[in-house]
Design an enzyme around this catalytic site. Structure first.
Site, short mmCIF file in Angstrom:
data_model
loop_
_atom_site.label_atom_id
_atom_site.label_comp_id
_atom_site.label_asym_id
_atom_site.label_seq_id
_atom_site.Cartn_x
_atom_site.Cartn_y
_atom_site.Cartn_z
CE LYS A 126 -4.48 -1.38 1.74
NZ LYS A 126 -5.54 -1.09 2.72
CE LYS A 209 -6.32 -8.95 -1.80
NZ LYS A 209 -6.17 -8.31 -0.49
CE LYS A 212 -12.40 -3.67 0.76
NZ LYS A 212 -13.34 -3.94 1.81
P1 TYM Z 1 -10.35 -6.32 4.32
O1 TYM Z 1 -11.34 -5.25 4.61
O2 TYM Z 1 -9.32 -6.06 3.26
O3 TYM Z 1 -11.06 -7.67 3.95
C1 TYM Z 1 -12.06 -8.21 4.80
C2 TYM Z 1 -12.00 -9.73 4.80
O4 TYM Z 1 -12.16 -10.23 3.47
C3 TYM Z 1 -11.09 -11.12 3.16
N1 TYM Z 1 -10.77 -10.99 1.72
C4 TYM Z 1 -10.67 -12.04 0.89
N2 TYM Z 1 -10.84 -13.35 1.09
C5 TYM Z 1 -10.68 -14.17 0.02
N3 TYM Z 1 -10.36 -13.70 -1.23
C6 TYM Z 1 -10.18 -12.39 -1.47
N4 TYM Z 1 -9.90 -11.94 -2.69
C7 TYM Z 1 -10.34 -11.48 -0.37
N5 TYM Z 1 -10.26 -10.12 -0.25
C8 TYM Z 1 -10.52 -9.85 1.05
C9 TYM Z 1 -9.94 -10.65 4.03
O5 TYM Z 1 -8.96 -11.66 4.22
C10 TYM Z 1 -10.65 -10.27 5.30
O6 TYM Z 1 -10.89 -11.42 6.10
N6 TYM Z 1 -7.06 -5.84 8.07
C11 TYM Z 1 -8.36 -6.39 7.70
C12 TYM Z 1 -9.51 -5.86 8.54
C13 TYM Z 1 -9.33 -6.02 10.03
C14 TYM Z 1 -9.43 -7.23 10.74
C15 TYM Z 1 -9.23 -6.87 12.13
C16 TYM Z 1 -9.68 -8.56 10.39
C17 TYM Z 1 -9.06 -5.03 10.91
N7 TYM Z 1 -9.02 -5.54 12.16
C18 TYM Z 1 -9.24 -7.81 13.11
C19 TYM Z 1 -9.70 -9.51 11.40
C20 TYM Z 1 -9.49 -9.14 12.76
C21 TYM Z 1 -8.64 -6.01 6.26
O7 TYM Z 1 -8.13 -5.07 5.74
O8 TYM Z 1 -9.60 -6.76 5.67
#
Ligand code: TYM
Length: 348
Positions: A126, A209, A212
């Site tokens: 990022k 991957k 969004k």
């Molecule tokens: P984020 O918002 O990017 O994504 C949310 C969840 O979706 C999953 N994900 C995917 N799984 C499979 N294939 C994909 N292409 C894909 N894109 C996204 C992510 O693995 C995630 O589970 N840092 C985290 C948010 C967060 C969090 C936490 C998660 C903040 N605090 C505490 C767990 C526990 C994030 O940016 O997810």
């Protein structure tokens, strides 16, 4: 020993508790749905306490237009509910309403080491080449994420594959805290990365991957896409000209084909093995329409429900407020015990 060290709810024997979060930085993708949200719903029905958080403080580690962030947060809440999260059974809330996250995040900023954070691949991706210009929040992001889980003494965190490194760091931070303060206070969390779709790939490039933030909207399916758009994106998805084989090993060099098989499996609650067995010998001319029909049948009702729920944002705000109060009631005592452990004077 202080009161905090002897208080119940320490690491040893912590009851199972599930926490996970999604950033309200744009809409939900099929990757978020299959890798996370669908599994959140399954865990909600497992009899364990579940907390699900819209991590708005994480979202602002990169620039967010305020009006769009507010809209995306409400739409994400609607997405959770539309996908099957029941705010009566799970605790659904947005992070900024429970200040214990940011407060514990600060304490953990003082536990984690610069070197640990500098190795995080999400930060490197990022921040890109212009690291000097990345926000301090983007660098400290994993400490706030560790705080998210630790402030509830969480034991299990369902996520997609891309969050594995962050959760490994959260484990390191919990261990270092317990070690430095000579306590057995924070449980060491278990990432739960399971199912056929822990890494849903781009529809345009099977080695990237689904995200969004991808510039091409054709690379992803959004939960807000209508039926025609979903069908079009699947029809145009990049594939090869070979028919599907009868075993998964034969797909190891065909990432786009493997991705569509995984998506079909996750949407239909089957294993990828069962999907190739069903479609063996068939080309994408017949597999893609079957996948499009399946995707529309699962996603269209969710999309309709999101639109219905967004008709009453007052109700969404009320649900998030009530969830935040329930989350705060768990987090606040754990934060108070943490402050006590590190030596802060608190009013009694
Ligand atoms: P984020 O918002 O990017 O994504 C949310 C969840 O979706 C999953 N994900 C995917 N799984 C499979 N294939 C994909 N292409 C894909 N894109 C996204 C992510 O693995 C995630 O589970 N840092 C985290 C948010 C967060 C969090 C936490 C998660 C903040 N605090 C505490 C767990 C526990 C994030 O940016 O997810």
């Amino acid at each position: 020993m202080t009161d905090a060290q002897t208080a119940p709810g320490g690491a040893a024997g912590a009851p199972p508790r599930v926490f996970s979060g999604i950033q309200p930085s744009g809409g939900l993708t099929l990757g978020n749905y299959l890798g996370a949200l669908k599994r959140f719903v399954e865990m909600q029905d497992s009899g364990v306490e579940t907390l699900y958080c819209l991590v708005d403080l994480h979202a602002i580690t990169v620039w967010q237009d305020p009006a769009k962030l507010r809209h995306a947060t409400r739409e994400l809440a609607a997405g959770f509910i539309a996908a099957g999260i029941d705010p009566a059974r799970s605790i659904l809330f947005n992070q900024s309403q429970v200040s214990a996250h940011a407060e514990l995040g600060w304490v953990l900023n003082c536990v984690a080491r610069m070197g640990w954070l500098g190795r995080m691949t999400q930060f490197k991706d990022k921040a890109g080449r212009n690291r000097e210009n990345a926000s301090v929040g983007l660098f400290a992001y994993p400490c706030l994420m560790a705080a998210d889980v630790m402030v509830y003494h969480t034991t299990h965190v369902p996520v997609g594959e891309d969050q594995k490194q962050h959760l490994e760091l959260a484990r390191e931070i919990a261990l270092k805290f317990n070690h430095d303060y000579e306590v057995d206070f924070f449980p060491v969390v278990e990432p739960v990365i399971e199912g056929a779709a822990t890494r849903v790939m781009s529809l345009r490039d099977g080695t990237k991957k689904m995200s969004k933030s991808d510039a091409s909207d054709m690379s992803r399916i959004n939960l807000t896409d209508d039926a025609d758009t979903i069908s079009l994106k699947i029809r145009k998805a990049r594939t090869d000209s070979e028919p599907l084989p009868d075993n998964l090993a034969a797909l190891s060099e065909r990432p786009e084909a493997r991705n569509l098989v995984n998506i079909y499996a996750a949407l239909s609650d089957q294993t990828p093995e069962a999907v190739v067995a069903q479609f063996a010998g068939q080309g994408f001319g017949s597999f893609k329409p079957a996948l499009a029909e399946l995707a529309v049948s699962v996603l269209a009702p969710i999309n309709d429900e999101i639109n219905r729920l967004m008709g009453d944002v007052g109700e969404i705000d009320r649900i998030l407020g009530a969830g935040a109060a329930r989350a705060d009631a768990i987090a606040r005592p754990i934060l108070e015990q943490t402050y006590d452990i590190v030596g802060m004077v608190r009013a009694r």
